[in-house]
Design an enzyme around this catalytic site. Structure first.
Site, mmCIF file in Angstrom:
data_model
loop_
_atom_site.group_PDB
_atom_site.id
_atom_site.type_symbol
_atom_site.label_atom_id
_atom_site.label_comp_id
_atom_site.label_asym_id
_atom_site.label_seq_id
_atom_site.Cartn_x
_atom_site.Cartn_y
_atom_site.Cartn_z
ATOM 1 N N CYS A 56 15.208 -11.558 -22.481
ATOM 2 C CA CYS A 56 14.604 -11.897 -23.773
ATOM 3 C C CYS A 56 15.669 -11.838 -24.874
ATOM 4 O O CYS A 56 16.833 -11.565 -24.607
ATOM 5 C CB CYS A 56 13.465 -10.917 -24.081
ATOM 6 S SG CYS A 56 13.972 -9.190 -24.116
ATOM 7 N N MET A 57 15.259 -12.086 -26.094
ATOM 8 C CA MET A 57 16.190 -11.957 -27.213
ATOM 9 C C MET A 57 16.525 -10.488 -27.455
ATOM 10 O O MET A 57 15.776 -9.592 -27.061
ATOM 11 C CB MET A 57 15.590 -12.569 -28.492
ATOM 12 C CG MET A 57 15.573 -14.088 -28.482
ATOM 13 S SD MET A 57 14.877 -14.803 -29.996
ATOM 14 C CE MET A 57 16.174 -14.391 -31.172
ATOM 15 N N PHE A 58 17.665 -10.216 -28.080
ATOM 16 C CA PHE A 58 18.134 -8.875 -28.444
ATOM 17 C C PHE A 58 18.418 -8.010 -27.210
ATOM 18 O O PHE A 58 18.335 -6.787 -27.252
ATOM 19 C CB PHE A 58 17.140 -8.166 -29.385
ATOM 20 C CG PHE A 58 16.747 -9.026 -30.545
ATOM 21 C CD1 PHE A 58 17.671 -9.324 -31.539
ATOM 22 C CD2 PHE A 58 15.490 -9.593 -30.619
ATOM 23 C CE1 PHE A 58 17.328 -10.153 -32.599
ATOM 24 C CE2 PHE A 58 15.137 -10.419 -31.680
ATOM 25 C CZ PHE A 58 16.066 -10.699 -32.676
ATOM 26 N N THR B 276 24.250 -12.847 -24.990
ATOM 27 C CA THR B 276 25.422 -13.596 -25.454
ATOM 28 C C THR B 276 26.685 -12.747 -25.374
ATOM 29 O O THR B 276 27.759 -13.249 -25.051
ATOM 30 C CB THR B 276 25.180 -14.125 -26.883
ATOM 31 O OG1 THR B 276 24.011 -14.954 -26.839
ATOM 32 C CG2 THR B 276 26.350 -14.951 -27.372
ATOM 33 N N GLU C 265 22.384 -21.264 -24.205
ATOM 34 C CA GLU C 265 21.036 -21.743 -24.592
ATOM 35 C C GLU C 265 20.543 -22.844 -23.658
ATOM 36 O O GLU C 265 20.027 -23.875 -24.080
ATOM 37 C CB GLU C 265 21.043 -22.239 -26.044
ATOM 38 C CG GLU C 265 21.507 -21.205 -27.050
ATOM 39 C CD GLU C 265 20.432 -20.191 -27.445
ATOM 40 O OE1 GLU C 265 19.403 -20.076 -26.744
ATOM 41 O OE2 GLU C 265 20.642 -19.507 -28.451
ATOM 42 N N CYS D 169 11.603 -2.304 -26.615
ATOM 43 C CA CYS D 169 10.456 -2.724 -27.429
ATOM 44 C C CYS D 169 10.512 -2.028 -28.786
ATOM 45 O O CYS D 169 10.571 -0.786 -28.852
ATOM 46 C CB CYS D 169 9.155 -2.381 -26.707
ATOM 47 S SG CYS D 169 7.682 -2.775 -27.672
ATOM 48 N N CYS E 38 7.243 0.391 -29.196
ATOM 49 C CA CYS E 38 6.909 1.593 -28.423
ATOM 50 C C CYS E 38 8.065 2.185 -27.635
ATOM 51 O O CYS E 38 7.923 3.255 -27.069
ATOM 52 C CB CYS E 38 5.759 1.280 -27.458
ATOM 53 S SG CYS E 38 6.281 0.324 -26.015
ATOM 54 N N VAL F 295 10.184 -24.504 -29.902
ATOM 55 C CA VAL F 295 11.534 -24.372 -30.468
ATOM 56 C C VAL F 295 11.447 -24.112 -31.960
ATOM 57 O O VAL F 295 10.952 -24.922 -32.717
ATOM 58 C CB VAL F 295 12.358 -25.648 -30.201
ATOM 59 C CG1 VAL F 295 13.738 -25.520 -30.829
ATOM 60 C CG2 VAL F 295 12.491 -25.891 -28.705
HETATM 61 ZN ZN LIG Z 1 5.962 -1.907 -26.305
#
Ligand SMILES: [Zn+2]
Length: 194
Positions: A19-21, A25, A92, A148, A151, A174
């Protein structure tokens, strides 16, 4: 180094996804830089759709950067490929046309090392087909996760927020953006409205 099979050629696919973060990259740049130390001829491509930081570079959130060639699609990528290139990096990859999968497979068959970076799921939590299909063809898959923000669980989903609220399922896939629009969330905290 000497190999028994003197006609041996290189050629494989590495997929970096998540996922992102999650640091994808950073990992992509690390692998490319490592190969550059070995003096391999390297070309990096990215879809021209993604111009969030720099037109002709791949830039991580922590601002590491490498030069990249922006192309419209897999066909243009092939026209920009130089004959002595041994390593192809593709950033990407989820935003390329679907022919990118066969294009990458054929590059690896020709003896090219292909390092691919891309999101495995869209903001709804559904697979990006290019990445899903590449993961089964790749010699190596490096799946990274984030934490996350709600949490602290392992996050493997990208939450899209519009004006602070979870995005609607039917919003366009997009939409290039930064932290005000996207955050990492786990399977329990990820939300989509209908
Ligand atoms: Zn969570």
């Amino acid at each position: 180094m000497y190999f028994l099979n003197s006609k041996a050629k290189l050629g494989w696919i590495e997929v970096i996804t998540g996922c992102m973060f999650a640091g994808k990259t950073e990992e992509f740049i690390r692998r490319v830089v490592r190969l550059s130390y070995a003096k391999y001829k390297i070309q990096i491509f990215k879809p021209s759709i993604d111009n969030r930081y720099a037109e002709e570079k791949v830039v991580s959130h922590s601002a590491k950067a490498i030069d990249a060639i922006a192309v419209l699609d897999s066909a243009e990528l092939l026209t920009k490929l130089e004959p002595d290139t041994l390593v192809v990096g593709i950033d990407e990859v989820q935003f390329f046309d679907q022919n990118i999968v066969e294009t990458i497979d054929s590059l690896a068959n020709r003896g090219i090392i292909v390092i691919v970076n891309g999101l495995d799921k869209d903001f709804r939590g559904e697979p990006f087909l290019n990445v899903e299909r590449l993961m089964s063809r790749a010699e190596e898959v490096k799946k990274l996760h984030a934490i996350c923000v709600q949490c602290g669980n392992l996050a493997n989903r990208t939450q899209r927020l519009i004006n602070g609220q979870p995005a609607n399922y039917y919003d366009p896939i997009v939409l290039i953006g930064e932290k005000d629009k996207y955050e990492a969330r786990c399977r329990h905290c990820h939300e989509v409205t209908y």
